[in-house]
Write a protein that holds these residues in place. Structure first.
Motif, PDB file in Angstrom:
ATOM      1  N   VAL A   1     -11.459 -15.741  -5.462  1.00 21.97           N
ATOM      2  CA  VAL A   1     -10.568 -14.790  -6.119  1.00 21.97           C
ATOM      3  C   VAL A   1     -10.442 -15.091  -7.610  1.00 21.97           C
ATOM      4  O   VAL A   1     -10.552 -14.194  -8.460  1.00 21.97           O
TER       5      VAL A   1
ATOM      6  N   ARG B   1      -4.425  -4.728 -12.333  1.00 17.43           N
ATOM      7  CA  ARG B   1      -2.969  -4.570 -12.315  1.00 17.43           C
ATOM      8  C   ARG B   1      -2.346  -5.182 -13.560  1.00 17.43           C
ATOM      9  O   ARG B   1      -1.508  -4.567 -14.231  1.00 17.43           O
TER      10      ARG B   1
ATOM     11  N   GLN C   1     -10.938   3.252  -0.532  1.00 15.06           N
ATOM     12  CA  GLN C   1     -10.213   3.968  -1.598  1.00 15.06           C
ATOM     13  C   GLN C   1     -10.246   3.318  -2.968  1.00 15.06           C
ATOM     14  O   GLN C   1      -9.506   3.711  -3.861  1.00 15.06           O
TER      15      GLN C   1
ATOM     16  N   ARG D   1       2.059   1.808  -3.476  1.00 16.16           N
ATOM     17  CA  ARG D   1       0.997   2.367  -4.322  1.00 16.16           C
ATOM     18  C   ARG D   1       0.862   3.872  -4.083  1.00 16.16           C
ATOM     19  O   ARG D   1       0.794   4.667  -5.029  1.00 16.16           O
TER      20      ARG D   1
ATOM     21  N   LEU E   1     -10.771  -8.850  -4.911  1.00 18.24           N
ATOM     22  CA  LEU E   1      -9.306  -8.991  -4.976  1.00 18.24           C
ATOM     23  C   LEU E   1      -8.885  -9.510  -6.354  1.00 18.24           C
ATOM     24  O   LEU E   1      -7.876  -9.072  -6.910  1.00 18.24           O
TER      25      LEU E   1
ATOM     26  N   SER F   1      -4.800  -3.309  -1.540  1.00 22.00           N
ATOM     27  CA  SER F   1      -4.146  -2.107  -2.043  1.00 22.00           C
ATOM     28  C   SER F   1      -4.759  -1.749  -3.384  1.00 22.00           C
ATOM     29  O   SER F   1      -4.511  -2.451  -4.350  1.00 22.00           O
ATOM     30  N   PRO F   2      -5.595  -0.725  -3.486  1.00 22.96           N
ATOM     31  CA  PRO F   2      -6.052   0.144  -2.398  1.00 22.96           C
ATOM     32  C   PRO F   2      -7.079  -0.561  -1.516  1.00 22.96           C
ATOM     33  O   PRO F   2      -7.704  -1.520  -1.950  1.00 22.96           O
ATOM     34  N   PRO F   3      -7.248  -0.033  -0.283  1.00 18.72           N
ATOM     35  CA  PRO F   3      -8.287  -0.588   0.595  1.00 18.72           C
ATOM     36  C   PRO F   3      -9.652  -0.548  -0.096  1.00 18.72           C
ATOM     37  O   PRO F   3      -9.978   0.419  -0.784  1.00 18.72           O
TER      38      PRO F   3
ATOM     39  N   TRP G   1      -7.148  -4.278   4.063  1.00 21.20           N
ATOM     40  CA  TRP G   1      -5.710  -4.469   3.879  1.00 21.20           C
ATOM     41  C   TRP G   1      -5.320  -4.548   2.417  1.00 21.20           C
ATOM     42  O   TRP G   1      -4.134  -4.674   2.080  1.00 21.20           O
TER      43      TRP G   1
ATOM     44  N   LEU H   1     -13.482 -11.365  -1.948  1.00 20.78           N
ATOM     45  CA  LEU H   1     -12.499 -12.208  -2.646  1.00 20.78           C
ATOM     46  C   LEU H   1     -12.563 -11.961  -4.145  1.00 20.78           C
ATOM     47  O   LEU H   1     -11.536 -11.838  -4.817  1.00 20.78           O
TER      48      LEU H   1
ATOM     49  N   LEU I   1      -8.987  -6.587  -8.669  1.00 21.39           N
ATOM     50  CA  LEU I   1      -7.810  -5.723  -8.487  1.00 21.39           C
ATOM     51  C   LEU I   1      -6.598  -6.299  -9.221  1.00 21.39           C
ATOM     52  O   LEU I   1      -5.844  -5.568  -9.867  1.00 21.39           O
ATOM     53  N   GLU I   2      -6.428  -7.616  -9.117  1.00 28.52           N
ATOM     54  CA  GLU I   2      -5.286  -8.246  -9.770  1.00 28.52           C
ATOM     55  C   GLU I   2      -5.420  -8.160 -11.291  1.00 28.52           C
ATOM     56  O   GLU I   2      -4.431  -7.890 -11.998  1.00 28.52           O
TER      57      GLU I   2
ATOM     58  N   SER J   1      -2.246  -8.163  -4.557  1.00 28.43           N
ATOM     59  CA  SER J   1      -2.010  -7.712  -5.915  1.00 28.43           C
ATOM     60  C   SER J   1      -0.738  -6.883  -5.945  1.00 28.43           C
ATOM     61  O   SER J   1      -0.745  -5.766  -5.461  1.00 28.43           O
TER      62      SER J   1
ATOM     63  N   GLU K   1       0.839  -1.203   0.000  1.00 27.86           N
ATOM     64  CA  GLU K   1       0.000   0.000   0.000  1.00 27.86           C
ATOM     65  C   GLU K   1       0.879   1.261   0.000  1.00 27.86           C
ATOM     66  O   GLU K   1       0.580   2.232  -0.706  1.00 27.86           O
TER      67      GLU K   1
END
Lengths: 340, 340
Positions: free
Chosen positions: B227, B263, B332, A263, B256, B288-290, B286, B253, B259-260, A288, A260
């Protein structure tokens, strides 16, 4: 032989009852953790049982099909892995897991011991605990075996325990980074008063030394094993021109904090910063990018601990210590440093 | 009144014993889940107990200070939150949690019922279960109250249960995105055969409609709540020019996984893509971002369920359904779409 033991046990109980000035049923109540005995009587009887070296003979038949699992606190990503391990062994033995939170110094829970003595489980797996002397004594007198799962690497020499190889884990994490070509490698290890933190840090130092690298003391931090600590240390480490190209984060939660921070700083992982975690809890593979991390076999540690309790031979005689291996799991949060 | 009940209970047991052609102690063994009764005898006695409408009178004093928690499988990020909730109520009542994994159709576990009947707990919290009729019957005959924690939103009408407001959660998640100005919003909900998936999807559709937006069927996907499913659907949704600017991911999940995928596609969250999760398990804060996510009060749901068991009035009489509120937690992973 067994009959002899039983007779000698009965003789001891009679002697204890006589010396304590109480009846045999009262001695038996103390042994069974019953609450209808005064504190003073309990203390006197327990003391005499110890003086006489009384140990109840373990009788498999008299045990409930329960494995007790006692946590200080359940608020941990470790907890589920440990529960899972004990549950696996319980299932193999057609037993059930009884879960108790004992509380910490800061948030004391109920006294778990009387419940355990009453339920007469197959045994007790304690997580991360230093046991008071009187607790050990009462469990031993009741012939209830107990074992400590000790991820902190700080075993009570007097109690069987299962840990894992923290120094080797720290070494493997750091060697992976030096092998990739990193030279400025930071570490955020755990709290300074936990042996596992120090062991991981020493593993890091040895790997740096093996690669012919100096340890810059500004790149060594003590965290708290939580996300926020990892975030704050990484924000400070990544500030300024001479920043590290890799951070060994000491735990997966600290590694999430480092991700984080990267980021927020606009750094890409692993292109601009490599990150290695520790523990390999399930979330490590879901971050990630997915985390390169040191696998601490928490589930297997809990399984081993539970197996020490249910094995037919008495595990309570020696203070056995099992240390399970750790190994590096390479995922996508590490890469060679960019040419600068 | 109580005496009358007890007398009538004894009369019933005697009648059952006579009709079944067995002794009173055998009837009592069946009631207590003892294993030294033949299967045929057990079935006959249980059937007659039901015909005679026998219900053991609940006697608080005869119960073990245990709350049973039965999971199909422990492999879930939900599990820890639910354990935590039951543990909280157990601690308040100086009780211990007994944890059993019952297994699924694919991985059957041991039969948990005989153990429960023998331990005579204060009650049983079942996670996510459809109970066989004979299991309900045997628990009722033994006067052991039971309640289902039902995050899937598919309650057995015959059993007290605790769920949460899935439709309202789906609505809140999607309204947050329409309020930010998003127009192309995708949803990856859960499996098609779970009511909670359908309720969240309907909430999404209503919010889209309230904002005057069409639902593009290409942007509606059924995932698996894991996930990998979130990752694969997002990879496909983010492929091509007319990609969504926001994805409501249906579970944390799955979020997440989204998010991956972002990325991997080189998209920044939330600048290029907004993501909303569902559940608000600890890892949501936890990531990234939360994650912005819908809080499903899993811990409170488990607490409510456990409280239904330990309340002094008998909770087993009506099939009560409690539905707890969900609410959006803004972190976020969401922002207004960029001007294109």
């Amino acid at each position: 032989m067994h009959e002899d033991e039983e007779v000698s046990g009965r003789v001891t109980l009679a002697a204890v009852a006589k010396e304590a000035g109480v009846s045999m049923p009262t001695v038996s109540k103390v042994l069974n953790g019953r609450t209808d005995v005064s504190r003073a009587t309990r203390a006197k009887v327990e003391h005499l049982l110890e003086v006489h070296g009384y140990r109840r003979r373990a009788q498999a038949g008299s045990r409930s099909p329960l494995i007790e699992l006692v946590f200080h606190e359940l608020e941990s990503v470790w907890a589920m892995e440990l529960i899972r391990g004990v549950e696996n062994v319980a299932r193999e033995n057609r037993a059930t897991v009884a879960l108790t939170e004992s509380g910490t110094r800061h948030t004391p829970g109920p006294d778990w011991l009387p419940g355990v003595l009453q339920r007469r489980p197959m045994g007790v797996v304690l997580v991360f605990s230093t046991l008071r002397e009187d607790v050990k004594r009462r469990l031993r007198a009741a012939a209830i075996p107990f074992v400590i799962v000790d991820p902190a690497g700080d075993p009570d020499p007097d109690v069987p325990s299962v840990g894992s190889a923290n120094w080797a884990g720290g070494l493997a994490a750091t060697r992976h980074l030096t092998d990739l070509g990193h030279r400025r490698i930071a570490i955020v290890t755990g709290p300074e008063d936990m042996l596992c933190s120090l062991a991981r840090l020493d593993g890091y130092r040895s790997a740096m030394s093996m690669a012919g690298l100096e340890c810059d003391p500004r790149l060594t931090r003590f965290g708290d094993f939580h996300v926020q600590g990892g975030y704050e240390h990484a924000m400070s480490l990544l500030d300024g021109p001479d920043r590290p190209t890799a951070i060994f984060a000491g735990s997966d939660l600290q590694a999430l904090g480092v991700l984080e921070a990267a980021r927020v700083k606009g750094l890409r992982v692993p292109e601009d910063l490599s990150v290695v975690g520790y523990d390999d809890v399930p979330l490590a593979q879901w971050s990630s990018p997915p985390l390169t991390t040191v696998h601490q076999p928490l589930r297997t540690m809990a399984e081993e601990a539970a197996r020490m309790l249910v094995r037919p031979d008495d595990p309570g005689t020696g203070a056995q210590r099992i240390e399970l291996a750790t190994h590096l799991v390479i995922r996508q949060s590490t890469a060679p440093p960019r040419q600068s």
